[in-house]
Design an enzyme around this catalytic site. Structure first.
Site: not given
Length: 580
Positions: A58, A238
């Site tokens: 991420d 997301e």
């Protein structure tokens, strides 16, 4: 009566811990040797993917002047959110961690893949302040800030209006600020996995959400419902990031889940539009702009899967790059190294960016020649750096040994959850761990330190001096994926005799190998070697010859495709008085 019994149990546990001998580790050595990293490349013109090898998922990136900053998810490890610095996008140095105090990142009782999700780092040039915003699964969404990432970050400011995960800041040129995030679908989901992207206005002076003028004064607008190609019922939109580039605002998001259907998609709205209006946003006609899910040779070299969750950054020369996560699979969907950080140049066509064209695999060696020419023309070539990827232990093949000669642990080491009771000391060539009455299968702060498995083919070794007196006492190495999926290799007591025991956990713990020791007091050397899916475990007494305890051990339980969760395998130096 119950209170008295509980008090006695606690007292007995404390007494047992006090009686247990400390475990002393004299060194930790690691060597990684993956074939993909054996390629020749010119560090002046090229770089290696991944740029951060191992459990660095991420990624989010920003630039302030000529310096880039990059952060990653840390889940339930402490300190939280590793932060890296670079002057050239190629050579990175770890500055430390954004969340280095328990008050910033409470992790008590959280599962391994709980904790910190998807941090976002941004620099606001108007107030010369860096912001890092993220989700703590067990505490809520919050941000911290600083004017100098090398000097520490503020206490958290929680944002209860952010209902969901993956918040991200955007600071516009006129001083206005926004937060975008993943949230529940307004009015309820139409199908399983459907999510939405919400936007909120943010007041930088008050460090708060602006609710005035929003629908029902709730603070947010829904700008994307479901994702791209909604007729196909996309799942898990997301990781949103908002940018202003040229004549448009761009909203870039991950989509498809974190497995091999992962992708990156993008939308845009004209600068003059109201970006809180869902009708202002149009979908890129060639979405996804990054994925490895279809159209690739399954026998290609250097396989990378599950790419997505990207962030963009522009260089001073005007070029654009994307950082994103990906996985180095050794077989089918399985990988033990977790989700790495990769980087690729971004190309533009008709006002839309592409990170990687469909059907192209993620390259291991990436060419920087075009960018180098532009920088050279401007007199700004700065590919040489005081930091080398081969000495910083972030990518490529490398070896290192930690002799524990300093009073502070190297930044590679992490604790699982917030550490308690100062259970360890280091210095003078020793790491000493005081065993705690908790074991690897519990959601507790363990008496262990962990580092990442960064290669598919690796070897890790340590020496431990420990005298176990009962079967509950153990010291040695742990290979962790989560509470229910792990290995433990350590010195303990078996059938009343000193022994080396290897356990494998995959929704239930099994002793898969053991060996009795003739000398309960002699230090023991322990070694684990990984070759893709299969690991070998060895031991030696004092300076004796290595003995193979188990070979060809199936370590697929350390892959998230088998275990679930979001981390990569971590190697720990571990001791316990409750070995269950």
């Amino acid at each position: 009566m119950k209170k008295t019994i509980k008090t006695l149990v606690v007292a007995m546990a404390a007494a047992t811990t006090a009686m247990a001998q400390n475990a002393t580790f004299s060194h930790y050595s690691y060597a990684g040797n993956d074939q993909r990293f054996q390629q020749q490349y010119d560090p002046q013109k090229q770089y290696l993917n991944p740029i951060l090898a191992g459990f660095y998922p991420d990624p989010s990136i920003c630039r302030a002047g000529d310096t880039y900053y990059l952060v990653n998810s840390s889940f339930s490890f402490f300190p939280g959110v590793p932060i890296f610095q670079s002057n050239d996008l190629v050579n990175w140095q770890q500055l430390g961690h954004v969340l280095d105090r328990p008050s910033q990142v409470p992790l008590k009782g959280q599962r391994v893949s709980g904790g910190i999700f998807a941090p976002d780092i941004k620099y606001n040039a108007r107030n010369k302040t860096f912001y890092m915003i993220t989700t703590n699964v067990g505490a809520g969404n919050f941000f911290v800030k600083t004017t100098d990432p090398a000097k520490g970050w503020s206490e958290p400011v929680y944002l209860p209006q952010v209902d969901g995960i993956d918040p991200s800041f955007f600071f516009d040129r006129d001083g206005s600020a926004y937060i975008v995030h993943n949230g529940p679908v307004e009015g309820g989901a139409d199908y399983e996995g459907q999510r939405a992207i919400r936007i909120l206005r943010f007041d930088t002076r008050g460090d708060s959400i602006i609710t005035r003028g929003t629908p029902q004064q709730r603070g947010w607008w829904q700008i994307v419902r479901g994702g791209t190609h909604v007729e196909e019922r996309p799942i898990w939109i997301e990781g949103p990031h908002l940018y202003r580039i040229g004549k448009y605002y761009y909203l870039m998001c991950a989509e498809g889940g974190t497995g091999d259907w992962h992708s990156e998609v993008i939308f845009r709205a004209p600068v003059k539009a109201d970006i809180t209006d869902p009708a202002a946003w149009e979908e890129c006609p060639h979405n996804p702009i990054l994925t490895q899910r279809t159209g690739l040779d399954p026998k290609r070299p250097d396989i990378v899967t599950s790419t997505g969750h990207a962030d963009l950054v522009q260089t001073p020369a005007g070029d654009w790059y994307a950082v994103f996560l990906g996985c180095r699979a050794y077989e089918g969907p399985f990988y033990n190294t977790g989700r790495d950080t990769y980087m690729l140049p971004v190309t533009w066509r008709d006002g839309w960016p592409t990170i990687l064209e469909p059907g192209k695999p993620v390259p291991t060696v990436v060419n920087l020649q075009e960018r180098s020419k532009k920088q050279e023309a401007r007199g700004k070539s700065n590919h040489t750096s005081q930091f080398s990827p081969l000495t910083s232990h972030l990518t490529g093949n490398f070896t290192y040994t930690d002799d524990f000669n300093t009073a502070k642990l190297d930044q590679r080491w992490m604790f699982l959850r917030n550490p308690t009771n100062d259970f360890y000391t280091t210095g003078n060539g020793q790491l000493t761990i005081r065993p705690l009455p908790c074991h690897i299968g519990q959601r507790e702060a363990l008496s262990a330190i962990f580092c990442r498995q960064q290669h598919t083919n690796f070897e890790a070794e340590t020496t431990v001096d420990f005298h176990a007196r009962t079967a509950s006492e153990l010291a040695g190495m742990a290979l962790l994926q989560n509470e229910d999926y792990n290995f433990v290799l350590g010195k303990t007591v078996l059938d009343g005799r000193p022994a080396i025991v290897l356990t494998r956990a995959e929704r239930g713990k099994v002793v898969i190998a053991s060996a009795f020791l003739t000398d309960a007091d002699a230090p023991v050397r322990l070694k684990v070697s990984g070759n893709g899916r299969y690991y070998t475990f060895c031991y030696a007494t004092a300076d004796g010859q290595w003995q193979t305890l188990a070979t060809g051990v199936d370590a697929v339980n350390l892959s998230t495709s088998r275990s679930g969760g979001f981390i990569g395998a971590c190697i720990g130096l571990y001791a316990t008085t409750e070995n269950q």
